[in-house]
Design a protein around this motif. Structure first.
Motif, PDB file in Angstrom:
ATOM      1  N   ASN A  88       0.853  -1.356  -0.043  1.00 16.78           N
ATOM      2  CA  ASN A  88       0.000   0.117   0.000  1.00 16.78           C
ATOM      3  C   ASN A  88       0.722   1.371   0.069  1.00 16.78           C
ATOM      4  O   ASN A  88       0.458   2.394  -0.638  1.00 16.78           O
ATOM      5  N   GLU A  89       1.992   1.270   0.882  1.00 13.76           N
ATOM      6  CA  GLU A  89       2.976   2.286   0.746  1.00 13.76           C
ATOM      7  C   GLU A  89       3.489   2.569  -0.559  1.00 13.76           C
ATOM      8  O   GLU A  89       3.650   3.644  -1.157  1.00 13.76           O
ATOM      9  N   LEU A  90       3.916   1.378  -1.285  1.00  7.58           N
ATOM     10  CA  LEU A  90       4.475   1.558  -2.632  1.00  7.58           C
ATOM     11  C   LEU A  90       3.387   1.981  -3.747  1.00  7.58           C
ATOM     12  O   LEU A  90       3.720   3.170  -4.471  1.00  7.58           O
ATOM     13  N   LYS A  91       2.269   1.582  -3.548  1.00  2.06           N
ATOM     14  CA  LYS A  91       1.043   2.223  -4.434  1.00  2.06           C
ATOM     15  C   LYS A  91       0.946   3.752  -4.229  1.00  2.06           C
ATOM     16  O   LYS A  91       0.730   4.396  -5.223  1.00  2.06           O
ATOM     17  N   GLN A  92       0.886   4.209  -3.065  1.00  5.95           N
ATOM     18  CA  GLN A  92       0.982   5.544  -2.610  1.00  5.95           C
ATOM     19  C   GLN A  92       2.169   6.323  -3.257  1.00  5.95           C
ATOM     20  O   GLN A  92       2.101   7.499  -4.000  1.00  5.95           O
ATOM     21  N   VAL A  93       3.165   5.993  -3.101  1.00  7.08           N
ATOM     22  CA  VAL A  93       4.489   6.611  -3.792  1.00  7.08           C
ATOM     23  C   VAL A  93       4.451   6.657  -5.189  1.00  7.08           C
ATOM     24  O   VAL A  93       4.574   7.529  -5.998  1.00  7.08           O
ATOM     25  N   ILE A  94       3.957   5.706  -6.008  1.00  5.60           N
ATOM     26  CA  ILE A  94       3.745   5.484  -7.372  1.00  5.60           C
ATOM     27  C   ILE A  94       2.732   6.468  -7.692  1.00  5.60           C
ATOM     28  O   ILE A  94       2.800   7.376  -8.554  1.00  5.60           O
ATOM     29  N   SER A  95       1.693   6.686  -7.129  1.00  2.00           N
ATOM     30  CA  SER A  95       0.481   7.521  -7.193  1.00  2.00           C
ATOM     31  C   SER A  95       0.868   8.750  -7.069  1.00  2.00           C
ATOM     32  O   SER A  95       0.836   9.917  -7.827  1.00  2.00           O
ATOM     33  N   ASP A  96       1.571   9.274  -6.005  1.00  2.49           N
ATOM     34  CA  ASP A  96       2.423  10.571  -5.740  1.00  2.49           C
ATOM     35  C   ASP A  96       3.349  10.945  -6.890  1.00  2.49           C
ATOM     36  O   ASP A  96       3.394  12.085  -7.353  1.00  2.49           O
ATOM     37  N   PHE A  97       3.956   9.886  -7.456  1.00  2.00           N
ATOM     38  CA  PHE A  97       4.950  10.151  -8.419  1.00  2.00           C
ATOM     39  C   PHE A  97       4.342  10.378  -9.686  1.00  2.00           C
ATOM     40  O   PHE A  97       4.561  11.500 -10.468  1.00  2.00           O
ATOM     41  N   GLY A  98       3.095   9.852 -10.124  1.00  2.00           N
ATOM     42  CA  GLY A  98       2.372  10.240 -11.368  1.00  2.00           C
ATOM     43  C   GLY A  98       1.724  11.454 -11.201  1.00  2.00           C
ATOM     44  O   GLY A  98       1.523  11.866 -12.258  1.00  2.00           O
ATOM     45  N   GLN A  99       1.513  12.037 -10.007  1.00  3.43           N
ATOM     46  CA  GLN A  99       0.943  13.385  -9.921  1.00  3.43           C
ATOM     47  C   GLN A  99       1.984  14.657 -10.205  1.00  3.43           C
ATOM     48  O   GLN A  99       1.645  15.655 -10.204  1.00  3.43           O
ATOM     49  N   LEU A 100       3.231  14.293 -10.104  1.00  2.00           N
ATOM     50  CA  LEU A 100       4.143  15.179 -10.030  1.00  2.00           C
ATOM     51  C   LEU A 100       4.430  15.631 -11.528  1.00  2.00           C
ATOM     52  O   LEU A 100       5.125  16.576 -11.757  1.00  2.00           O
ATOM     53  N   LYS A 101       4.375  14.619 -12.433  1.00  2.00           N
ATOM     54  CA  LYS A 101       4.500  14.869 -13.781  1.00  2.00           C
ATOM     55  C   LYS A 101       3.703  16.028 -14.389  1.00  2.00           C
ATOM     56  O   LYS A 101       2.790  16.234 -14.118  1.00  2.00           O
TER      57      LYS A 101
END
Length: 101
Positions: A88-101
């Motif tokens: 779940n933490e990794l999913k959140q990191v990936i989600s946050d990364f996607g929002q930075l682009k």
């Protein structure tokens, strides 16, 4: 669908029953293949009236196996929860990364 593990609470419920009989509510079917030797052992226990069917004998043996390895199942459950938290933490990191682009 989330994979369920045997939680310590569920294990306690299973093992706290004083008697596991045909009156227990068992609505799930598990099909398995066994060797001739295991089948003979199951049949032998049925013929000795330990249980009324091979299925009932197998159920009793599963309960005994769970009792014998409660410590193992508790460790598996704990580790599984830790893995789920990390996922779940990794999913959140990936989600946050996607929002930075």
């Amino acid at each position: 669908m989330k994979k369920e593990t045997l939680s310590p609470e569920a294990m306690d419920r299973i093992l706290s029953k004083n008697q596991h009989s045909t009156n227990d509510i068992r609505k799930n079917v598990v099909t398995m293949r066994v060797t001739d030797e295991i089948n003979q052992a199951l049949e032998g226990l049925v013929s000795l009236s330990v249980a009324q069917s091979r299925s009932e004998v197998a159920y009793m043996l599963i309960i005994e196996g769970l009792k014998a390895r409660t410590d193992l199942f508790n460790q598996i459950s704990k580790r599984s929860e830790e893995i789920e938290k990390i996922k779940n933490e990794l999913k959140q990191v990936i989600s946050d990364f996607g929002q930075l682009k």
